[in-house]
Design an enzyme around this catalytic site. Structure first.
Site, PDB file in Angstrom:
ATOM      1  N   GLY A  22       0.836  -1.218   0.000  1.00  0.00           N
ATOM      2  CA  GLY A  22       0.000   0.000   0.000  1.00  0.00           C
ATOM      3  C   GLY A  22       0.861   1.254   0.000  1.00  0.00           C
ATOM      4  N   ASN A  24       1.430   3.495  -2.251  1.00  0.00           N
ATOM      5  CA  ASN A  24       1.120   4.590  -3.184  1.00  0.00           C
ATOM      6  C   ASN A  24       0.411   5.768  -2.528  1.00  0.00           C
ATOM      7  OD1 ASN A  24      -1.072   2.478  -3.210  1.00  0.00           O
ATOM      8  ND2 ASN A  24      -2.151   4.161  -4.215  1.00  0.00           N
ATOM      9  N   GLY A  26      -1.102   7.707   1.536  1.00  0.00           N
ATOM     10  CA  GLY A  26      -1.203   7.708   2.990  1.00  0.00           C
ATOM     11  C   GLY A  26       0.086   7.373   3.712  1.00  0.00           C
ATOM     12  N   GLY A  28       1.757   4.567   3.831  1.00  0.00           N
ATOM     13  CA  GLY A  28       2.709   3.814   3.007  1.00  0.00           C
ATOM     14  C   GLY A  28       3.547   4.726   2.129  1.00  0.00           C
ATOM     15  N   SER A 151      -3.865  -0.903  14.809  1.00  0.00           N
ATOM     16  CA  SER A 151      -4.679   0.297  15.017  1.00  0.00           C
ATOM     17  C   SER A 151      -5.145   0.344  16.468  1.00  0.00           C
ATOM     18  CB  SER A 151      -5.904   0.241  14.092  1.00  0.00           C
ATOM     19  OG  SER A 151      -6.906   1.143  14.504  1.00  0.00           O
ATOM     20  N   TYR A 178     -13.312  -4.769  11.481  1.00  0.00           N
ATOM     21  CA  TYR A 178     -12.069  -3.987  11.429  1.00  0.00           C
ATOM     22  C   TYR A 178     -11.264  -4.200  12.716  1.00  0.00           C
ATOM     23  CZ  TYR A 178      -8.811  -0.096  10.997  1.00  0.00           C
ATOM     24  OH  TYR A 178      -7.657   0.657  10.921  1.00  0.00           O
TER      25      TYR A 178
END
Length: 306
Positions: A22, A24, A26, A28, A151, A178
């Site tokens: 990931g 690309n 945020g 990452g 998280s 989640y």
């Protein structure tokens, strides 16, 4: 330990190879940018390679020497995970850091291409498979690290092995799934650290969380009307992605990091601030759930670490 740690405290990463899932956008994206700034070879793994190339272009416009390779990885599809690993092994013989960063958040009930509940498929099972398939390279890279991004929401997570994947949507809610996926990240980290120790592998497993950070994760949330109402308040407790990425960056490169540690922001309720060692909920250390999840993950992904 330095309590105001920033990317200025990062060591040189010349000669290191790092995968960021990931990468690309945020957190990452911020991690890729930081690692490249210190001379690492960075593999930016993402589902849409055109977006990855755009991110690479942006980073190179600020840092001409950045060494970034974009590779396709769809965490919603275990065959894509296998194809990614095969492709990676053609070009690389080492892996210093695997940063399992990508994730989705609070999406409506759905299944991955392999029939796994969507949030757990992306956030845990695909990263479990990715780590296992890369284990032979991790094993032969001295002082390698696997960093799993969890998280604050793991505290709401509850493991229920009688209905782990919310069969046909039974008992499903976006937040419950989640929270469970983020608790799985921590259970996986603790069991992976044990695996490294038992197998006498010169590697560590570490976890991190970004606090409450301004990333496009919020775009996946169901109930976007709520997001519209709350957005003006975000500035009070949300930090930029560049700060939110610091815990995972520190976990990946700081020489003082120890296996099994968990990094997060040092501010009130770990919502924002500088990266430090934080304590997860005690459920993250459940000695029955961790090996049980590992076995379940091997069965459902078909990936065995041995």
């Amino acid at each position: 330990m330095n309590n105001n740690w920033t990317i200025n405290n990062m060591p040189s990463l010349k000669g290191k190879t790092i995968i960021v899932t990931g990468g690309n956008s945020g957190l990452g994206y911020e991690a890729v940018k930081a690692f490249a700034s210190k001379g690492a070879k960075v593999v930016l793994a993402c589902r849409t390679t055109s977006k990855g190339e755009e991110a690479k272009k942006q980073i190179i416009s600020e840092n001409k020497t950045a060494d970034i390779t974009v590779m396709n990885l769809d965490l919603n599809d275990l065959s894509s995970v296998k194809a990614f690993v095969e492709e990676y092994k053609k070009s690389y013989q080492q892996l210093d850091v695997l940063l399992n960063n990508a994730g989705i958040m609070m999406t409506p009930y759905g299944k991955s291409k392999d029939g796994i509940e969507g949030q757990q498929a992306t956030n845990h099972f695909a990263h479990f498979a990715l780590t296992g398939l890369l284990m032979d390279i991790i094993r032969t890279t001295p002082k390698a690290r696997v960093v799993n991004v969890s998280s604050i929401a793991h505290r709401q997570g509850k493991m229920d092995f009688s209905n782990l994947l919310y069969d046909e949507g039974k008992d499903y809610s976006p937040m419950k799934a989640y929270g469970r996926s983020k608790l799985e990240n921590l259970l996986f980290t603790s069991q992976l650290q044990k695996y490294f120790e038992e197998q006498k592998i010169d590697a560590i497993a570490v976890a991190a969380h970004p606090g409450v950070s301004n990333t496009n994760l919020f775009n996946n949330m169901s109930g976007k009307w709520l997001l519209t109402i709350l957005k003006p308040l975000f500035g009070l407790f949300v930090q930029p992605a560049s700060m939110g990425a610091l815990p995972e960056i520190r976990a990946a490169v700081d020489a003082a990091v120890k296996g099994g540690e968990y990094y997060g922001p040092d501010g009130n309720k770990e919502m924002k601030g500088y990266p430090v060692v934080v304590q997860p909920d005690k459920s993250a250390y459940n000695e029955e759930d961790a090996p049980k999840l590992w076995k379940f993950s091997e069965e459902i992904t078909g990936v065995k670490f041995n």
